[in-house]
Write a protein that holds these residues in place. Structure first.
Motif: not given
Length: 203
Positions: A193-200, A156-161
């Motif tokens: 996934i919204d991890m990258w948005d949260k990281l930004h 889910f992380f690798v194909l999360g975007t």
């Protein structure tokens, strides 16, 4: 004429010592010279029975030993599989430490360069190949269902975007067909996934 009494006397003495038998009604007594053979026969039968029992015990002990060896081998195989999984995951994490731009390439809005896409696609191939290996180990019984469900979450992380899934569409032909079908079933309804948005967003 020589006296033969001396030479014939043992014969007559032996003949004289035999009991007289009546030809009219006497019968010869049965010969009992092998009275001990009955006991000897029973002893051999008992020895054969003991040998059979000992043989059965040896076979049972051998089967138990082999079962223990198989169980120990299976545990060793599962342990080695878990160690390989940990190594693969750590390698993937360290890639982000060494090349933090991978996260930016995966999540930025503007299209990445060809060089950036090359970096990202080969990182993704490595991660998905590790998941494919773990999935095959699970199908072969080398790892448990619980272990596989823990490690498959990386997909889910690798194909999360959207970019990651587009790159997967380009490379999935190099993977096991059943694994590709499993990934499609996993991700068909999964949102990005919204991890990258949260990281930004973190200050």
């Amino acid at each position: 004429m020589p006296d033969t009494t001396f030479f014939l006397s043992p014969f007559f003495q032996t003949r004289a010592s035999l009991p007289e038998l009546s030809m009219a009604g006497d019968t010869l007594a049965p010969y009992h010279g092998s009275e001990g053979l009955g006991d000897a026969t029973m002893t051999l039968e008992q020895a054969a029975l003991v040998a059979q029992i000992v043989g059965a015990i040896v076979v049972a002990a051998t089967l138990i030993y082999l079962a223990l060896q198989v169980h120990q081998g299976a545990r060793q195989m599962r342990s080695e599989a878990r160690q390989a999984q940990l190594t693969y995951d750590q390698t993937g994490v360290y890639k982000f430490v060494d090349f933090p731009e991978l996260g930016l390439i995966m999540s930025k809005a503007e299209p990445p360069s060809f060089e950036e896409k090359t970096k990202l696609v080969f990182w993704m191939i490595g991660q998905m190949r590790a998941r494919e290996y773990e999935w095959l180990q699970y199908k072969n019984g080398a790892i448990t269902k619980e272990s596989w469900e823990t490690y498959r979450g990386v997909i889910f992380f690798v194909l999360g975007t959207e970019r990651g899934r587009a790159l997967w569409e380009v490379t999935k032909g190099y993977f096991n067909a059943d694994f590709v079908a499993m990934v499609a079933d996993m991700t068909k309804d999964a949102p990005p996934i919204d991890m990258w948005d949260k990281l930004h967003a973190i200050k």
